[in-house]
Design a protein around this motif. Structure first.
Motif, PDB file in Angstrom:
ATOM      1  N   SER A  14      12.627   0.760   5.544  1.00 56.47           N
ATOM      2  CA  SER A  14      12.298  -0.519   4.917  1.00 56.47           C
ATOM      3  C   SER A  14      11.465  -1.386   5.857  1.00 56.47           C
ATOM      4  N   LYS A  17       7.904  -0.080   6.022  1.00 58.49           N
ATOM      5  CA  LYS A  17       7.154  -0.403   4.794  1.00 58.49           C
ATOM      6  C   LYS A  17       6.717  -1.866   4.797  1.00 58.49           C
ATOM      7  N   ASP A  20       3.836  -2.137   7.381  1.00 60.73           N
ATOM      8  CA  ASP A  20       2.639  -1.491   6.835  1.00 60.73           C
ATOM      9  C   ASP A  20       1.970  -2.403   5.813  1.00 60.73           C
ATOM     10  N   TYR A  21       2.757  -2.977   4.911  1.00 65.34           N
ATOM     11  CA  TYR A  21       2.238  -3.874   3.884  1.00 65.34           C
ATOM     12  C   TYR A  21       1.542  -5.089   4.520  1.00 65.34           C
TER      13      TYR A  21
END
Length: 124
Positions: A14, A17, A20-21
């Motif tokens: 999580s 992610k 990365d976003y």
């Protein structure tokens, strides 16, 4: 896998992610930015208080100083996210690296202010 280690693995995924976003959002489509988690998080050896190591690729620059300048800009943008407890750019590495500590209990939200990086590191 124990219940605690299972939670930590989900937390690491999580966290990655989220990071990365945010990094891709910062660049706003100017580059084909790719991130990769590595270190203890990638090998499964991370402890509960381990940081998250993220390598960043796909940033086109003219020289290493541009790369360092963009990494510092990313680091400054990360200050806007409450779930990032601490962050440190490693500008001397061969590949741009961020070392981050994430609080999984803080809800993922948008930044306090929009932060984008222009095509060239020295543009304002």
């Amino acid at each position: 896998m124990t219940e605690k280690s299972n939670f930590m693995m989900k937390f690491r995924i999580s966290s990655y992610k989220r990071i990365d976003y945010v990094i891709k959002k910062i660049f706003g489509g100017n580059f084909d930015v790719k991130t990769r988690i590595f270190g203890s998080c990638a090998t499964g050896l991370a402890l509960e208080n381990s940081d998250v190591d993220v390598a960043i690729g796909g940033i086109e620059v003219y020289d290493k100083s541009d790369l360092g300048a963009n990494l510092i800009k990313i680091n400054n943008c990360l200050k806007n996210y409450g779930w990032i407890v601490s962050h440190k750019p490693i500008i001397t590495a061969h590949v741009p690296v961020l070392k981050l500590v994430i609080n999984p209990l803080v809800k993922f939200n948008t930044a306090k202010e929009d932060c984008k990086i222009s095509y060239f590191a020295n543009d304002t």
